[in-house]
Scaffold this motif. Structure first.
Motif, PDB file in Angstrom:
ATOM      1  N   LEU A 146       8.981  -0.779   4.815  1.00  0.00           N
ATOM      2  CA  LEU A 146       8.837  -1.128   3.538  1.00  0.00           C
ATOM      3  C   LEU A 146       7.896  -1.136   3.104  1.00  0.00           C
ATOM      4  N   PRO A 147       7.263  -0.774   1.414  1.00  0.00           N
ATOM      5  CA  PRO A 147       6.000  -0.880   1.032  1.00  0.00           C
ATOM      6  C   PRO A 147       5.793  -2.811   1.287  1.00  0.00           C
ATOM      7  N   ASP A 148       4.935  -3.102   1.401  1.00  0.00           N
ATOM      8  CA  ASP A 148       4.494  -4.557   1.106  1.00  0.00           C
ATOM      9  C   ASP A 148       3.652  -4.457  -0.401  1.00  0.00           C
ATOM     10  N   LEU A 149       4.070  -5.851  -1.185  1.00  0.00           N
ATOM     11  CA  LEU A 149       3.562  -5.554  -3.002  1.00  0.00           C
ATOM     12  C   LEU A 149       2.501  -5.544  -2.867  1.00  0.00           C
ATOM     13  N   ASN A 150       2.240  -4.746  -3.462  1.00  0.00           N
ATOM     14  CA  ASN A 150       1.216  -4.578  -4.203  1.00  0.00           C
ATOM     15  C   ASN A 150      -0.322  -3.908  -3.354  1.00  0.00           C
ATOM     16  N   ARG A 151       0.764  -3.490  -2.527  1.00  0.00           N
ATOM     17  CA  ARG A 151      -0.647  -3.218  -1.149  1.00  0.00           C
ATOM     18  C   ARG A 151      -0.312  -1.469  -1.439  1.00  0.00           C
ATOM     19  N   ALA A 152      -1.448  -0.827  -1.270  1.00  0.00           N
ATOM     20  CA  ALA A 152      -1.325   0.755  -0.868  1.00  0.00           C
ATOM     21  C   ALA A 152      -2.841   1.380  -0.171  1.00  0.00           C
ATOM     22  N   ALA A 184     -17.008   3.028   0.316  1.00  0.00           N
ATOM     23  CA  ALA A 184     -17.065   3.349  -0.445  1.00  0.00           C
ATOM     24  C   ALA A 184     -15.587   3.083  -1.419  1.00  0.00           C
ATOM     25  N   MET A 185     -14.927   3.661  -0.676  1.00  0.00           N
ATOM     26  CA  MET A 185     -13.230   3.590  -1.452  1.00  0.00           C
ATOM     27  C   MET A 185     -12.717   1.957  -2.036  1.00  0.00           C
ATOM     28  N   LEU A 186     -12.972   0.794  -0.704  1.00  0.00           N
ATOM     29  CA  LEU A 186     -13.066  -0.423  -1.157  1.00  0.00           C
ATOM     30  C   LEU A 186     -13.930  -0.936  -1.741  1.00  0.00           C
ATOM     31  N   ARG A 187     -15.046  -0.290  -2.050  1.00  0.00           N
ATOM     32  CA  ARG A 187     -15.500  -1.132  -3.406  1.00  0.00           C
ATOM     33  C   ARG A 187     -15.149  -0.861  -4.587  1.00  0.00           C
ATOM     34  N   GLU A 188     -13.944   0.264  -5.086  1.00  0.00           N
ATOM     35  CA  GLU A 188     -13.984   0.493  -5.992  1.00  0.00           C
ATOM     36  C   GLU A 188     -13.164  -0.974  -6.325  1.00  0.00           C
ATOM     37  N   ASP A 189     -12.832  -0.963  -7.915  1.00  0.00           N
ATOM     38  CA  ASP A 189     -12.530  -2.088  -8.665  1.00  0.00           C
ATOM     39  C   ASP A 189     -11.047  -1.568  -9.043  1.00  0.00           C
ATOM     40  N   CYS A 190     -10.435  -2.288  -8.091  1.00  0.00           N
ATOM     41  CA  CYS A 190      -8.327  -1.726  -8.169  1.00  0.00           C
ATOM     42  C   CYS A 190      -7.378  -2.689  -8.504  1.00  0.00           C
ATOM     43  N   ALA A 191      -6.462  -2.543  -9.256  1.00  0.00           N
ATOM     44  CA  ALA A 191      -5.322  -3.783  -9.431  1.00  0.00           C
ATOM     45  C   ALA A 191      -4.749  -4.018  -7.791  1.00  0.00           C
ATOM     46  N   SER A 192      -4.538  -2.845  -7.659  1.00  0.00           N
ATOM     47  CA  SER A 192      -3.478  -3.180  -6.200  1.00  0.00           C
ATOM     48  C   SER A 192      -4.707  -3.245  -5.000  1.00  0.00           C
ATOM     49  N   GLU A 193      -3.925  -3.637  -4.128  1.00  0.00           N
ATOM     50  CA  GLU A 193      -4.853  -3.911  -2.854  1.00  0.00           C
ATOM     51  C   GLU A 193      -4.915  -3.083  -2.175  1.00  0.00           C
ATOM     52  N   LEU A 194      -6.005  -3.013  -1.625  1.00  0.00           N
ATOM     53  CA  LEU A 194      -6.079  -1.338  -0.798  1.00  0.00           C
ATOM     54  C   LEU A 194      -6.431  -1.521   0.207  1.00  0.00           C
ATOM     55  N   ARG A 195      -5.936  -0.724   1.241  1.00  0.00           N
ATOM     56  CA  ARG A 195      -5.727  -0.644   2.806  1.00  0.00           C
ATOM     57  C   ARG A 195      -6.983   0.525   3.009  1.00  0.00           C
ATOM     58  N   VAL A 196      -7.243   0.209   4.177  1.00  0.00           N
ATOM     59  CA  VAL A 196      -8.323   2.111   4.549  1.00  0.00           C
ATOM     60  C   VAL A 196      -7.780   1.980   6.238  1.00  0.00           C
ATOM     61  N   ALA A 235     -14.570   8.401  -4.528  1.00  0.00           N
ATOM     62  CA  ALA A 235     -13.395   7.318  -3.563  1.00  0.00           C
ATOM     63  C   ALA A 235     -12.924   7.195  -4.543  1.00  0.00           C
ATOM     64  N   GLN A 236     -13.464   6.579  -6.387  1.00  0.00           N
ATOM     65  CA  GLN A 236     -12.464   6.559  -7.197  1.00  0.00           C
ATOM     66  C   GLN A 236     -11.301   7.528  -7.673  1.00  0.00           C
ATOM     67  N   ARG A 237     -11.451   8.462  -7.166  1.00  0.00           N
ATOM     68  CA  ARG A 237     -10.804   9.481  -7.982  1.00  0.00           C
ATOM     69  C   ARG A 237      -9.277   9.768  -7.012  1.00  0.00           C
ATOM     70  N   LEU A 238      -9.996   9.747  -5.678  1.00  0.00           N
ATOM     71  CA  LEU A 238      -8.800   9.141  -4.460  1.00  0.00           C
ATOM     72  C   LEU A 238      -8.239   7.752  -5.129  1.00  0.00           C
ATOM     73  N   VAL A 239      -8.505   7.008  -4.883  1.00  0.00           N
ATOM     74  CA  VAL A 239      -8.429   5.502  -5.474  1.00  0.00           C
ATOM     75  C   VAL A 239      -7.063   5.632  -6.008  1.00  0.00           C
ATOM     76  N   ARG A 240      -7.148   6.326  -7.688  1.00  0.00           N
ATOM     77  CA  ARG A 240      -6.196   6.469  -8.125  1.00  0.00           C
ATOM     78  C   ARG A 240      -5.048   7.252  -7.797  1.00  0.00           C
ATOM     79  N   MET A 241      -5.816   8.073  -6.941  1.00  0.00           N
ATOM     80  CA  MET A 241      -4.748   9.333  -6.575  1.00  0.00           C
ATOM     81  C   MET A 241      -3.725   8.232  -5.678  1.00  0.00           C
ATOM     82  N   LEU A 242      -4.109   7.161  -5.101  1.00  0.00           N
ATOM     83  CA  LEU A 242      -3.388   6.155  -3.945  1.00  0.00           C
ATOM     84  C   LEU A 242      -2.853   5.542  -4.522  1.00  0.00           C
ATOM     85  N   GLN A 243      -3.485   5.210  -5.983  1.00  0.00           N
ATOM     86  CA  GLN A 243      -2.319   4.209  -6.298  1.00  0.00           C
ATOM     87  C   GLN A 243      -0.946   5.019  -7.137  1.00  0.00           C
ATOM     88  N   ILE A 244      -0.889   6.155  -7.622  1.00  0.00           N
ATOM     89  CA  ILE A 244      -0.041   7.144  -7.631  1.00  0.00           C
ATOM     90  C   ILE A 244       0.851   7.170  -7.233  1.00  0.00           C
TER      91      ILE A 244
END
Lengths: 180, 741
Positions: free
Chosen positions: A10-16, A34-46, A143-152
C-alpha cells in the motif's frame, strides 16, 4: 527469486519512493543528495542499490519509480542493468521505469554506443534521459526533473498518471545526426 | 649583432655561432656563458651553464640554438641532451607560446629533416605561437617540402598544423601565391584531405581555373566523392558556376571532419591571453562603426576575428596603390575604411569581403552588405566558419569553467543578434542545435538555446519533429513552470518567423511555385501540424501545472498569434483553440485571462468571416484548410461563451452536464453563477461597481444588476480596461432592448 512489483504494497500518505540502481556508487550518492535537496510537496525517499534483486529481509516501502543509471564509459554497468531488468515485474514498465545515461558528453571515453541504450529503452518502452552526472550543474537540473517524474509516478499530480509518462517522454529513436 | 663580441674567442665557436641566428636576439649573459666553455664540446657547456638565476627564455634560446646547429654525430649522450631541449621547447610552448622568430627557426629545422622523424613530429606538435606566425617562416617551411627531406607523416602533420594555425599567420599574400604548389600536392592521397582544407581557406576567385577544375573532377572519379573534395568543388562552383556541371548537394554539410586537433586547447589559451577580457557583444548600430585597425603586433585573436581586408598595405598604415591595381581597375576599398552606411552604398561594387568571414558578425555594415549581395560563396564560407566555431571549439557540455561558459554565451548572443538583424536563421546554428539538444540539460545557456529555436527556418513539420520536438518535449514536460513558459514563448516566435517567411514567399510568387519546393497546401499543413502539436503540449502542461493562470497567459499569447493568421499574414489557415484551453480560460479565476479569451474569440470571428467571404467571392475551392468543421466548432465555443457570460444559460448544448445531476447537488441558482456579474473573476468588479454608485450601502445585491444597470455595468467594465470584452460584444452579440437577467 524476488521480483519487484509496483502494487504489492500500500502507498504511504504523501510519500514517494524512488529506487536508483547502478554500479556507480559515488554518482548515485551525489544524485540522491541532489534529489533530497529539491523543494517538493511530497515526502521523498531515495533508495540506492547496486543491482537487483534486492535482499528480501528488509522492510521497505512501495517503490514508485526505478531509475537505472548506465555509464557509457563502462560496459559492466550496462551488463549489470540488463541483468537487473529481469527482476522487475512487467507492470513496472508502464511508465515507472526510466533509464538515465551518464558520460555521453565525453565521446572519446565511451565504450558503449549511444544507439545501444536507445535500443534498450525502446525495447522496454521506457523513457531515456541523458545527463553527465559528474557535472554538478547538470546533476542538479536532472535531480529536479527526476523529482517531478517521481511525483507523477506516485500519483501526487492530479490528472496525470505514470501511464502518461512514456508517451510524453519518449523521443523517437534513429535520428541520423550524421546527415547534418 | 655578432659584432658586439669580444675578440679573444675561439674562432671556431664564433663562426658556428654567427652561422645560426641572424634574426635572433640573444642576451649578453648567455653569450658570456658560451664564451667560457668555448674549448670543450658544446653539449657539456649546456651542463655547466647552470646559473642560479637561469631564466626559461635563456633555456629556450639555448634549445633553439642547439636545434639550429643540427645533430652532433658523435656523442653518446646526445639523446639526453636532445630530450632536455625538446622538453624546454615543449614547456615554453605550452605555457606562453613561442615567439615568431623561434617558430621560424624550429619550423625550418623540423622540415629540413636534420633530426629524425620522431623529433620532427614532436617539434611540430609544440609549434604554438605566442602572438603570431610570420608569413616568411611558412613560405620557407613550404620550400623545404619541395626538397623531400621530411617523411610523409611529417608532411601530413605540417599541413594539419598549417590549417589549425591559419588565423595566426599575419599575412596570407605570399601563401596565396603558392596556391599552385598546394594544388599539386592534392595528388598525394594521404595529404589530400588536409590540402583540400587549406585550399578551401585560401581560394579566391582568381584561383579558379579550368585546368584546376578538370583536375579536381579527375580526382573525384578516381577516389570517389569525398566530403573534402565536395567542399572544394562547391566553393569552385560558387566562384565560377559555369565551369562545373556536376551536381552537388544543396544542403550545406559540414565538410571537414572534426579530427583530433592537438593544438586546440593551447590555441584557445593563446587567444584568451592575447585578447584580454572577452569583449561584450557589440551593439549593431548603423552609425559610424568603431573598427579597430589591424596593427602588426597587437593582433587580438578573439573568437570573432577583426575585420581585415587582404589588400591593406602595412607600411606606415597608408594605403599604397600598386600599379597593377591601378591598371586593372580592380581596386577594392579596404574594409577598415568602411565607416558609415552611405560609404557602403557608394562603394558597394568594389568591396571584397575579408578572408575571415566570421568578422562580419560584429560589423553591422558588412552584415548589410552580406544581406544584399546574396552571394552563395559568401554564405558558404560564413556557415563553414560558424559550424567550425560552434562545433569544434565550444562544446558546451565540456565547459566546467565559468569564464569559458560566459564567453560562449556572449558569442551565441552575437550570433543571435546577427540572425535578428538579417531576419533569417543560419543553417549552422540549426545543425548545432539539433546536435546539442539530446544532451541538453535545459539550464545552461537556456535563453540562447531557446532563441536559436525561435530562428529555426521553415521546413516540413515531419522533418523538424524528430530533430527538435522529440528532444524538447521531454524537457518541457519535466521542467519548472518558468521553463514551460519560456519554451512556449520561443515557439510563438518560431511560428511568427515561419509565417513571415511563408507570407513573403507567397507574395513574391503565385500560389503554385514556391521556392521552398512545397505547395501552399503542404506548407499550410506543416504550420497546422505545428500549431496542433503546441496545442497538445499546452493541454498536458495545464494538467501538470494544475491550471496555473501564469502558464495559461503564455498559452493564450500563442493563440493570439494563431487566431490572426488569415488576416495578418494572408495565409489560408484557421486553427482553433483546443477545448481544454478554451474551457480553462473561460472558467479561470483571473479577469485578464477572461479578457484575453474574449479578444481571441473576437479575432477568430473576424478571420473566419473574412475567409468565408473570400471563398464565396472566388467561388473556387483553393487549397484552403478551411472546413465547415472549424466553423461548427467555433460556433459551439461561441454559444458556450455567450451562454455563460451573457444569457445565463451555461452549458446547455453539447455533452456537458445532465441538469438533473446538477439539481441533485443542491445548487439552486447555478444558472447565473457564470455570467458577467457572478463570474468568480469578475465578482470584485461587480462589487466595486455597486459600491461606486451607493458607497454607504452595507449590503449589496448582485442580482440588482439587470436591465439598464447591466449596460452601465458593462460600460464600467470597459472603462476598467476590458477591451477584449468590448470587441467581443461588438462582433458577437447583437444587443436588443430586452432586459438581461
Amino acid at each position: 527469486m524476488s521480483v519487484l512489483r509496483p502494487m504489492d504494497k500500500l502507498p504511504d500518505l504523501n510519500r514517494a519512493t524512488v529506487l536508483l540502481v547502478s554500479t556507480e556508487d559515488a554518482l548515485l550518492q551525489q544524485l540522491a543528495d541532489a534529489m533530497l535537496r529539491e523543494d517538493c510537496a511530497s515526502e521523498l525517499r531515495v533508495h540506492l542499490a547496486k543491482s537487483l534483486p534486492l535482499p528480501s529481509n528488509v522492510n521497505r516501502p512501495r517503490v514508485d519509480l526505478i531509475v537505472f543509471v548506465i555509464n557509457l564509459h563502462s560496459k559492466y554497468s550496462l551488463q549489470n542493468v540488463e541483468e537487473s531488468l529481469q527482476h522487475v515485474d512487467s507492470s513496472f514498465f508502464l511508465g515507472k521505469v526510466c533509464f538515465l545515461v551518464t558520460g555521453a558528453g565525453r565521446e572519446s571515453h565511451c565504450s558503449i554506443h549511444r544507439n545501444t541504450v536507445v535500443k534498450l529503452a525502446h525495447t522496454y518502452r521506457c523513457s531515456l534521459l541523458f545527463c553527465d552526472l559528474e557535472v554538478e550543474g547538470f546533476r542538479a537540473t536532472m535531480a529536479q526533473r527526476l523529482v517531478r517524474m517521481l511525483q507523477i509516478c506516485a500519483g501526487h499530480v492530479p490528472g496525470v498518471s505514470a501511464l502518461n509518462l512514456p508517451s510524453l517522454l519518449r523521443s523517437s529513436e534513429g535520428t541520423l545526426l550524421e546527415e547534418l | 649583432m655578432m659584432s658586439t663580441q669580444r675578440a679573444t674567442k675561439n674562432s671556431q665557436v664564433r663562426t658556428r655561432i654567427s652561422q645560426g641566428s641572424n634574426s635572433f636576439q640573444t642576451s649578453l649573459s648567455s653569450w658570456e656563458v658560451k664564451q667560457k666553455s668555448s674549448g670543450s664540446k658544446l653539449n657539456s657547456s649546456m651542463e655547466d651553464s647552470k646559473h642560479p638565476d637561469d631564466q626559461p627564455e635563456d633555456d629556450l634560446q639555448r634549445a633553439v640554438k642547439y636545434f639550429e646547429k643540427g645533430p652532433m654525430k658523435t656523442l653518446r649522450s646526445k639523446d639526453k641532451i636532445l630530450e632536455k631541449h625538446l622538453k624546454t621547447v615543449e614547456n615554453v610552448a605550452w605555457k606562453n607560446g613561442l615567439t615568431p622568430e623561434a617558430i621560424d627557426i624550429l619550423l625550418n629545422v623540423a622540415l629540413s629533416g636534420k633530426f629524425g622523424n620522431a623529433v620532427n613530429m614532436r617539434m611540430l606538435k609544440y609549434m604554438i605561437p605566442a602572438t603570431l606566425i610570420s608569413e616568411d617562416s611558412v613560405v620557407k617551411a613550404v620550400s623545404w617540402l619541395c626538397v623531400g627531406k621530411c617523411s610523409g607523416n611529417t608532411k601530413v602533420l605540417f599541413y594539419r598544423w598549417l590549417v589549425a594555425m591559419f588565423d595566426f599567420i599575419d599575412h596570407k599574400k605570399q601563401i596565396g601565391l603558392l596556391y599552385g604548389f598546394f594544388f599539386a600536392s592534392l595528388q598525394d592521397d594521404a595529404l589530400c584531405p588536409y590540402v583540400c582544407h587549406l585550399l578551401y581557406l585560401l581560394t579566391k576567385k582568381e584561383n579558379v581555373k579550368p585546368f584546376r577544375v578538370r583536375k579536381l573532377l579527375d580526382l573525384q572519379t578516381k577516389i570517389g566523392m569525398q566530403p573534402h573534395l565536395q567542399a572544394l568543388l562547391s566553393l569552385y562552383k560558387f566562384f565560377a558556376p559555369t565551369l562545373i556541371s556536376v551536381s552537388l548537394p544543396a544542403r550545406r554539410k559540414i565538410y571537414f571532419k572534426k579530427s583530433e586537433n592537438p593544438w586546440a586547447s593551447a590555441l584557445h589559451a593563446v587567444r584568451l591571453r592575447n585578447q584580454g577580457p572577452f569583449p561584450e557583444p557589440l551593439k549593431l548600430a548603423l552609425g559610424p562603426v568603431n573598427v579597430r585597425f589591424l596593427r602588426r603586433k597587437c593582433n587580438s585573436h578573439s573568437i570573432i576575428p577583426v575585420v581585415n581586408s587582404g589588400s591593406y598595405a602595412k607600411e606606415g598604415g597608408e594605403k599604397k596603390m600598386n600599379l597593377s591595381d591601378c591598371l586593372g581597375g580592380s581596386s577594392s576599398l579596404p574594409l577598415e575604411q568602411l565607416q558609415s552606411f552611405p560609404q557602403l552604398l557608394q562603394n558597394i561594387h568594389c568591396l571584397e569581403l575579408p578572408s575571415q568571414m566570421g568578422s562580419v558578425l560584429n560589423n553591422s555594415i558588412l552584415l548589410h552588405y552580406v544581406n544584399c549581395v546574396r552571394d552563395e560563396s559568401i554564405l558558404l564560407r560564413f556557415y563553414y566558419w560558424l559550424s567550425q566555431t560552434l562545433q569544434e571549439e565550444y562544446i558546451w557540455y565540456k565547459m566546467k569553467n565559468c569564464e569559458e561558459g560566459k564567453e560562449f554565451i556572449n558569442f551565441l548572443d552575437t550570433v543571435i543578434r546577427a540572425e535578428c538583424f538579417l531576419q533569417e536563421g543560419f543553417y549552422s546554428c540549426e545543425a548545432f542545435l539539433y546536435k546539442s539538444l539530446p544532451l541538453w540539460d535545459g539550464f545552461s545557456c537556456r535563453s540562447q538555446f531557446l532563441q536559436l529555436v525561435a530562428w529555426i527556418p521553415f521546413s516540413s513539420f515531419s522533418e523538424v519533429k524528430p530533430l527538435l520536438f522529440d528532444h524538447l518535449a521531454p524537457l518541457f514536460f519535466t521542467s519548472t513552470i518558468y521553463f514551460k513558459c519560456s519554451v512556449l514563448q520561443s515557439l510563438k516566435e518560431m511560428l511568427q518567423n515561419w509565417l513571415l517567411q511563408l507570407s513573403v514567399d507567397t507574395y513574391m510568387q503565385p500560389m503554385t511555385s514556391s521556392p521552398l519546393e512545397t505547395t501552399l497546401g503542404g506548407s499550410m499543413n506543416s504550420v497546422s501540424n505545428l500549431i496542433d502539436y503546441v496545442g497538445w503540449m499546452s493541454t498536458i502542461a495545464m494538467r501538470l501545472e494544475s491550471n496555473s493562470t501564469f502558464l495559461l497567459h503564455f498559452i493564450l499569447d500563442f493563440y493570439e498569434k494563431v487566431c490572426d493568421i488569415y488576416v495578418n499574414y494572408n495565409l489560408p489557415l484557421v486553427v482553433l483553440l483546443p477545448p481544454v484551453i478554451f474551457h480553462s480560460a473561460l472558467l479561470s479565476l483571473d479577469a485578464s485571462i477572461l479578457n484575453q479569451l474574449c479578444y481571441i474569440m473576437h479575432r477568430y470571428h473576424n478571420n473566419l468571416a473574412a475567409a468565408k467571404k473570400k471563398e464565396l467571392l472566388q467561388k473556387a475551392k483553393s487549397e484552403f484548410n478551411f472546413s465547415s468543421k472549424t466553423c461548427k466548432e467555433f460556433n459551439h465555443y461561441l454559444t458556450v461563451m455567450v451562454g455563460c457570460l451573457w444569457t445565463s444559460k451555461p452549458f446547455e448544448k453539447g455533452d456537458y452536464f445532465d441538469p438533473q445531476v446538477l439539481e441533485k447537488t443542491g445548487m439552486a441558482e447555478y444558472k447565473h453563477s457564470l455570467n458577467l456579474v457572478h463570474h468568480p473573476s469578475l465578482l470584485s468588479y461587480a462589487a466595486s461597481f455597486l459600491l461606486q454608485e451607493s458607497p454607504e450601502e452595507r449590503t449589496i445585491s448582485m442580482s440588482s444588476i439587470r436591465g439598464k444597470k447591466w449596460n452601465c455595468y458593462l460600460d464600467y467594465l470597459f472603462s476598467e480596461g476590458f477591451q477584449g470584452l468590448k470587441l467581443f460584444r461588438t462582433s458577437s452579440i447583437r444587443c436588443s432592448s430586452v432586459s438581461q437577467s
